[in-house]
Design a protein around this motif. Structure first.
Motif, PDB file in Angstrom:
ATOM      1  N   LEU A  42       9.988  42.275 -25.667  1.00  0.00           N
ATOM      2  CA  LEU A  42      11.255  42.642 -25.023  1.00  0.00           C
ATOM      3  C   LEU A  42      12.312  41.577 -25.262  1.00  0.00           C
ATOM      4  O   LEU A  42      12.071  40.387 -25.067  1.00  0.00           O
ATOM      5  CB  LEU A  42      11.027  42.803 -23.515  1.00  0.00           C
ATOM      6  CG  LEU A  42      12.270  43.004 -22.636  1.00  0.00           C
ATOM      7  CD1 LEU A  42      12.953  44.335 -22.944  1.00  0.00           C
ATOM      8  CD2 LEU A  42      11.884  42.925 -21.153  1.00  0.00           C
ATOM      9  N   VAL A  44      16.446  40.814 -24.197  1.00  0.00           N
ATOM     10  CA  VAL A  44      17.491  41.256 -23.272  1.00  0.00           C
ATOM     11  C   VAL A  44      18.822  40.635 -23.661  1.00  0.00           C
ATOM     12  O   VAL A  44      18.950  39.409 -23.751  1.00  0.00           O
ATOM     13  CB  VAL A  44      17.156  40.870 -21.817  1.00  0.00           C
ATOM     14  CG1 VAL A  44      18.230  41.407 -20.873  1.00  0.00           C
ATOM     15  CG2 VAL A  44      15.776  41.389 -21.416  1.00  0.00           C
ATOM     16  N   ASP A  69      23.796  43.003 -30.065  1.00  0.00           N
ATOM     17  CA  ASP A  69      22.657  43.915 -30.003  1.00  0.00           C
ATOM     18  C   ASP A  69      21.770  43.750 -31.236  1.00  0.00           C
ATOM     19  O   ASP A  69      20.536  43.799 -31.149  1.00  0.00           O
ATOM     20  CB  ASP A  69      23.139  45.365 -29.910  1.00  0.00           C
ATOM     21  CG  ASP A  69      23.731  45.698 -28.540  1.00  0.00           C
ATOM     22  OD1 ASP A  69      23.445  44.950 -27.588  1.00  0.00           O
ATOM     23  OD2 ASP A  69      24.472  46.698 -28.444  1.00  0.00           O
ATOM     24  N   THR A  95      11.179  46.683 -27.463  1.00  0.00           N
ATOM     25  CA  THR A  95      12.320  47.165 -26.684  1.00  0.00           C
ATOM     26  C   THR A  95      13.410  46.109 -26.652  1.00  0.00           C
ATOM     27  O   THR A  95      13.127  44.915 -26.508  1.00  0.00           O
ATOM     28  CB  THR A  95      11.912  47.475 -25.226  1.00  0.00           C
ATOM     29  OG1 THR A  95      10.796  48.362 -25.218  1.00  0.00           O
ATOM     30  CG2 THR A  95      13.061  48.117 -24.462  1.00  0.00           C
ATOM     31  N   GLU A  97      17.058  45.582 -24.472  1.00  0.00           N
ATOM     32  CA  GLU A  97      17.846  46.143 -23.377  1.00  0.00           C
ATOM     33  C   GLU A  97      19.003  45.213 -23.040  1.00  0.00           C
ATOM     34  O   GLU A  97      19.056  44.063 -23.479  1.00  0.00           O
ATOM     35  CB  GLU A  97      16.972  46.367 -22.137  1.00  0.00           C
ATOM     36  CG  GLU A  97      15.844  47.365 -22.347  1.00  0.00           C
ATOM     37  CD  GLU A  97      15.116  47.690 -21.057  1.00  0.00           C
ATOM     38  OE1 GLU A  97      15.629  47.344 -19.972  1.00  0.00           O
ATOM     39  OE2 GLU A  97      14.030  48.306 -21.127  1.00  0.00           O
ATOM     40  N   ARG A  98      19.926  45.715 -22.219  1.00  0.00           N
ATOM     41  CA  ARG A  98      21.040  44.915 -21.725  1.00  0.00           C
ATOM     42  C   ARG A  98      20.895  44.701 -20.232  1.00  0.00           C
ATOM     43  O   ARG A  98      20.350  45.545 -19.524  1.00  0.00           O
ATOM     44  CB  ARG A  98      22.376  45.610 -22.002  1.00  0.00           C
ATOM     45  CG  ARG A  98      22.719  45.780 -23.470  1.00  0.00           C
ATOM     46  CD  ARG A  98      24.084  46.435 -23.608  1.00  0.00           C
ATOM     47  NE  ARG A  98      24.420  46.719 -25.001  1.00  0.00           N
ATOM     48  CZ  ARG A  98      25.528  47.326 -25.367  1.00  0.00           C
ATOM     49  NH1 ARG A  98      26.412  47.721 -24.442  1.00  0.00           N
ATOM     50  NH2 ARG A  98      25.773  47.550 -26.653  1.00  0.00           N
ATOM     51  N   VAL A 104      15.881  42.435 -15.737  1.00  0.00           N
ATOM     52  CA  VAL A 104      15.381  43.422 -16.699  1.00  0.00           C
ATOM     53  C   VAL A 104      13.880  43.235 -16.904  1.00  0.00           C
ATOM     54  O   VAL A 104      13.108  44.209 -16.953  1.00  0.00           O
ATOM     55  CB  VAL A 104      16.127  43.303 -18.039  1.00  0.00           C
ATOM     56  CG1 VAL A 104      15.472  44.199 -19.096  1.00  0.00           C
ATOM     57  CG2 VAL A 104      17.593  43.680 -17.875  1.00  0.00           C
ATOM     58  N   TYR A 108      11.060  45.931 -16.144  1.00  0.00           N
ATOM     59  CA  TYR A 108      10.184  46.373 -17.236  1.00  0.00           C
ATOM     60  C   TYR A 108       8.717  46.228 -16.840  1.00  0.00           C
ATOM     61  O   TYR A 108       7.884  47.088 -17.152  1.00  0.00           O
ATOM     62  CB  TYR A 108      10.473  45.571 -18.498  1.00  0.00           C
ATOM     63  CG  TYR A 108       9.806  46.138 -19.732  1.00  0.00           C
ATOM     64  CD1 TYR A 108      10.483  47.014 -20.572  1.00  0.00           C
ATOM     65  CD2 TYR A 108       8.486  45.812 -20.057  1.00  0.00           C
ATOM     66  CE1 TYR A 108       9.870  47.556 -21.697  1.00  0.00           C
ATOM     67  CE2 TYR A 108       7.868  46.344 -21.172  1.00  0.00           C
ATOM     68  CZ  TYR A 108       8.563  47.213 -21.981  1.00  0.00           C
ATOM     69  OH  TYR A 108       7.942  47.754 -23.086  1.00  0.00           O
TER      70      TYR A 108
END
Length: 308
Positions: A42, A44, A69, A95, A97-98, A104, A108
């Protein structure tokens, strides 16, 4: 043949693309290999800090956000590639994500039913230690699953049955420490490691009016009882164990013991979710993680322990 650690089906590897994140990911991958767990990677994008200045960057805001991103995707792909090269049989989920990183990560963990997190911490700069990274620190305070915090200095020392020979289990006799001891004994079984259990006699916890002889006797009795509880658990688990009652501030005692006895992995209890009182070890866990040269598995005490 690896011994499967009960309840560890998924390991989360957060990454920001840094060297310390990669160090955490490597140790987390090895834990996944040892326990047969799936891996989640992950990244972020921190929206609380990421405020692109389009004029400074020479492009509009959409392009700047897209670049951020893309960096997150690159970070995830780099760790996923490392995992697949290290252990092709592991299932890997990626993954990006923001949001606020530690929030986050916490979300998760709940959504993906994560059992363990492995992440890097800041190491040394020059002759001075750097404080624990804010994301790691907030994750340690927030999540309800164990976190394996990996210092950059541990980047080249694998967690494996051939390299992990000693596991240190500090205890204060509390329920939180007992949960961590169970985890530590299981990890020692996975790596076929020797367990060292340690109790620190910390006289600062008691009123100054207490007679020194009486105080020392009380503390030593408490320490012996705590070590005996660990020994009994170790015998039941078939793990070799040695216990020591030491004297001094707990964090300093733990760190010195780990260095002097060439400990490969520390497993320590910490506080539970917000609203729960910190235990003695919980109050020093962050100092141990900040200054340790080896991975530290921080185990929160919680009522919904999914391993049992």
């Amino acid at each position: 043949m690896s011994v499967r650690l009960e309840g560890i089906d998924s390991v989360l590897l957060p990454t920001d693309g840094s060297d310390r994140a990669l160090a955490g990911a490597r140790r987390g991958t090895e834990l996944a290999v040892a326990t047969g767990a799936d891996v989640h990677v992950l990244s972020v994008v921190d929206t609380s800090e990421a405020k692109p200045d389009s004029s400074a960057l020479g492009r509009d805001e959409d392009e700047a956000v897209a670049a951020i991103d893309a960096d997150a995707d690159v970070a995830v792909d780099a760790v996923a590639r490392m995992v697949r090269e290290t252990a092709p049989a592991l299932e890997v989920t990626t993954t990006a994500e923001r949001g606020t990183p530690f929030r986050v990560i916490d979300s998760y963990v709940e959504a993906a039913d994560i059992d363990l997190i492995a992440m890097g911490t800041k190491g040394r700069t020059g002759l001075e230690r750097v404080t624990l990274g804010s994301v790691t620190e907030n994750v340690l305070r927030t999540v309800a699953v164990p976190v394996c915090a990996v210092p950059l200095g541990a980047a080249d020392t694998p967690l494996s049955s051939t390299q992990t020979e000693t596991v240190l289990l500090p205890t204060d006799g509390s329920d939180g420490a007992a949960v961590a001891v169970d985890w530590g004994l299981e990890l020692a079984t996975v790596f076929d490691a020797m367990v060292h259990t340690l109790y620190s006699v910390d006289t600062s916890r008691f009123p100054s009016r207490t007679e020194p002889t009486e105080l020392l006797s009380t503390l030593e009795d408490e320490g012996r009882a705590a070590l005996e509880a660990v020994r009994e658990r170790a015998v039941d688990a078939g793990v070799s164990v040695m216990g020591t009652v030491a004297s001094g501030p707990p964090a300093k005692v733990i760190l010195n013991y780990a260095t002097e006895n060439e400990i490969d992995l520390i497993v320590i209890g910490t506080h539970g979710r917000s609203g729960m009182t910190r235990h003695l070890l919980g109050s020093v866990t962050e100092n141990v993680v900040r200054n340790a040269d080896v991975p530290v598995v921080c185990v929160p005490m919680r009522g919904d322990d999914r391993r049992h």
